[in-house]
Design a protein around this motif. Structure first.
Motif, PDB file in Angstrom:
ATOM      1  N   SER A  12      -0.882  10.280  -6.583  1.00 55.19           N
ATOM      2  CA  SER A  12      -0.698  10.797  -5.271  1.00 55.19           C
ATOM      3  C   SER A  12       0.669  10.238  -4.795  1.00 55.19           C
ATOM      4  O   SER A  12       1.386  11.949  -3.801  1.00 55.19           O
ATOM      5  N   LEU A  13       0.908   9.059  -4.224  1.00 52.75           N
ATOM      6  CA  LEU A  13       2.175   8.479  -3.530  1.00 52.75           C
ATOM      7  C   LEU A  13       3.369   9.374  -4.544  1.00 52.75           C
ATOM      8  O   LEU A  13       4.145   9.285  -3.838  1.00 52.75           O
ATOM      9  N   GLY A  14       2.810   8.293  -5.936  1.00 53.77           N
ATOM     10  CA  GLY A  14       4.566   9.390  -6.747  1.00 53.77           C
ATOM     11  C   GLY A  14       5.219  11.073  -6.765  1.00 53.77           C
ATOM     12  O   GLY A  14       5.875  11.162  -6.333  1.00 53.77           O
ATOM     13  N   ARG A  15       3.505  11.758  -6.358  1.00 51.73           N
ATOM     14  CA  ARG A  15       3.714  13.138  -5.895  1.00 51.73           C
ATOM     15  C   ARG A  15       4.988  13.408  -5.468  1.00 51.73           C
ATOM     16  O   ARG A  15       5.577  14.588  -5.452  1.00 51.73           O
ATOM     17  N   TRP A  16       4.215  12.743  -3.753  1.00 51.83           N
ATOM     18  CA  TRP A  16       4.861  12.448  -2.374  1.00 51.83           C
ATOM     19  C   TRP A  16       5.915  12.717  -3.110  1.00 51.83           C
ATOM     20  O   TRP A  16       7.365  12.566  -1.820  1.00 51.83           O
ATOM     21  N   LEU A  17       6.454  11.506  -3.562  1.00 50.42           N
ATOM     22  CA  LEU A  17       7.705  10.392  -3.587  1.00 50.42           C
ATOM     23  C   LEU A  17       9.010  11.449  -3.922  1.00 50.42           C
ATOM     24  O   LEU A  17       9.864  11.586  -3.660  1.00 50.42           O
ATOM     25  N   ARG A  18       8.470  11.977  -4.777  1.00 53.25           N
ATOM     26  CA  ARG A  18       9.531  13.188  -5.769  1.00 53.25           C
ATOM     27  C   ARG A  18      10.153  14.172  -4.941  1.00 53.25           C
ATOM     28  O   ARG A  18      10.649  15.005  -5.136  1.00 53.25           O
ATOM     29  N   GLY A  29      -7.375   3.365  -0.997  1.00 48.99           N
ATOM     30  CA  GLY A  29      -6.558   4.270  -0.093  1.00 48.99           C
ATOM     31  C   GLY A  29      -6.706   5.168  -1.216  1.00 48.99           C
ATOM     32  O   GLY A  29      -6.712   5.528  -2.234  1.00 48.99           O
ATOM     33  N   GLU A  30      -5.255   5.677  -0.836  1.00 46.91           N
ATOM     34  CA  GLU A  30      -4.311   6.098  -1.414  1.00 46.91           C
ATOM     35  C   GLU A  30      -3.593   5.752  -3.005  1.00 46.91           C
ATOM     36  O   GLU A  30      -3.392   4.805  -2.847  1.00 46.91           O
ATOM     37  N   SER A  87       0.765  -1.083   0.239  1.00 48.94           N
ATOM     38  CA  SER A  87      -0.531   0.171   0.045  1.00 48.94           C
ATOM     39  C   SER A  87       1.064   1.458   0.366  1.00 48.94           C
ATOM     40  O   SER A  87       2.019   1.260   0.537  1.00 48.94           O
ATOM     41  N   ALA A  88       0.239   2.107  -0.404  1.00 53.63           N
ATOM     42  CA  ALA A  88       1.084   3.578  -0.253  1.00 53.63           C
ATOM     43  C   ALA A  88       1.070   4.036   1.194  1.00 53.63           C
ATOM     44  O   ALA A  88       2.774   4.468   1.368  1.00 53.63           O
ATOM     45  N   GLN A  89       0.566   3.636   2.295  1.00 57.86           N
ATOM     46  CA  GLN A  89       1.048   4.190   3.085  1.00 57.86           C
ATOM     47  C   GLN A  89       2.504   2.895   3.958  1.00 57.86           C
ATOM     48  O   GLN A  89       3.201   3.608   4.946  1.00 57.86           O
ATOM     49  N   ALA A  90       1.807   2.233   3.623  1.00 53.63           N
ATOM     50  CA  ALA A  90       3.348   0.889   3.704  1.00 53.63           C
ATOM     51  C   ALA A  90       4.734   1.733   2.965  1.00 53.63           C
ATOM     52  O   ALA A  90       5.794   1.215   3.526  1.00 53.63           O
ATOM     53  N   MET A  91       4.519   2.494   1.665  1.00 54.89           N
ATOM     54  CA  MET A  91       5.374   2.708   1.349  1.00 54.89           C
ATOM     55  C   MET A  91       6.114   4.196   2.268  1.00 54.89           C
ATOM     56  O   MET A  91       7.071   4.289   2.097  1.00 54.89           O
TER      57      MET A  91
END
Length: 259
Positions: free
Chosen positions: A79-85, A74-75, A50-54
């Motif tokens: 959205s996760l990729g944008r946050w990781l960037r 969930g996420e 999941s995104a939260q686990a990442m």
């Protein structure tokens, strides 16, 4: 969670850093298959559901590349990729079963380095991973090959009030302020700065930055150029540096005395 070893033995027993890859996928069979395949091909792989686990993993670990499923409970992956960037200079490959043009364009607008439609062949996925990793600034094998005492000359190019360090992949602007740039934006800038004052077609740009041949590729190039202009041009509608050649492509106008 599936985790492969981080270090592998190099020549003479020297340890060599292996690229660290995260696979975020809510389908367990696919997640484990990708992790096992990449691990068998020499990569350090963390498989997450999941995104939260990442997000939790990033608090204590660094990754060079992430393969993100777009449609997750969930996420979502976008959205996760944008946050990781915003957290680290990693490569990002999106994967989705949808495969629609709008998904591809949105993913590329958010700075994705590549895009795969499920189900995908593991060999194709490996080829795309290798291609993206060659362009990830945090993944550098060159220092391990550097001879003792060899002087390293940094590659830097200045234009107007800007200075681009091509080794650290940093752009500074007026008063020495660092310009916030996505990896995909710096990829395009580097291509232009190393090939100044000459016409580059969209096809040539796509090949140079490793975009796959897809119907949306030209649009993806235009989007990256547009985003880059907003960061280096005083008036993006009337660019001084990154100029359009109608029907052909782009030219980066760099003064002859630029360094």
């Amino acid at each position: 969670m599936f985790l492969c070893n981080l270090l592998s033995a190099g020549v003479g027993g020297q340890t060599v850093l292996r690229a660290r890859i995260a696979i975020v996928e809510d389908e367990p069979d696919l997640r484990d298959a990708v992790a096992e395949y990449l691990g068998a091909n020499g990569y350090d792989v963390t498989a997450l559901e999941s995104a939260q686990a990442m997000r939790d993993a990033v608090e204590t670990e660094f990754f060079h590349l992430a393969i993100l499923d777009i449609a997750m409970p969930g996420e979502d992956g976008l959205s996760l990729g944008r946050w990781l960037r915003s957290r680290m200079p990693m490569g990002i490959i999106y994967a989705t079963a949808a495969g629609t043009a709008i998904d591809r364009i949105v993913g590329l607008e958010l700075g994705a380095d590549d895009y795969m439609v499920k189900p995908y062949e593991l060999r194709e996925m490996l080829a795309r991973v290798r291609s993206v990793l060659r362009r990830v600034p945090a993944y550098e094998e060159a220092p391990a090959l550097k001879q003792a005492g060899e002087e390293h000359v940094r590659r830097a190019v200045s234009f107007g009030d800007f200075s681009a360090d091509l080794d650290s992949r940093m752009l500074t602007g007026p008063a020495g302020h660092t310009i916030d740039m996505a990896k995909s934006e710096f990829d395009v800038l580097e291509v232009f700065l190393t090939r100044p004052n000459r016409l580059l077609t969209r096809a040539a740009l796509s090949e140079a930055i490793g975009l796959t041949e897809e119907p949306e590729t030209s649009r993806a190039v235009d989007i990256r150029v547009m985003r880059l202009r907003k960061k280096i041009e005083t008036d993006p509608a009337n660019p001084r540096y990154l100029r359009t050649v109608r029907g052909e492509g782009y030219i980066f106008a760099l003064p002859d005395d630029a360094n």
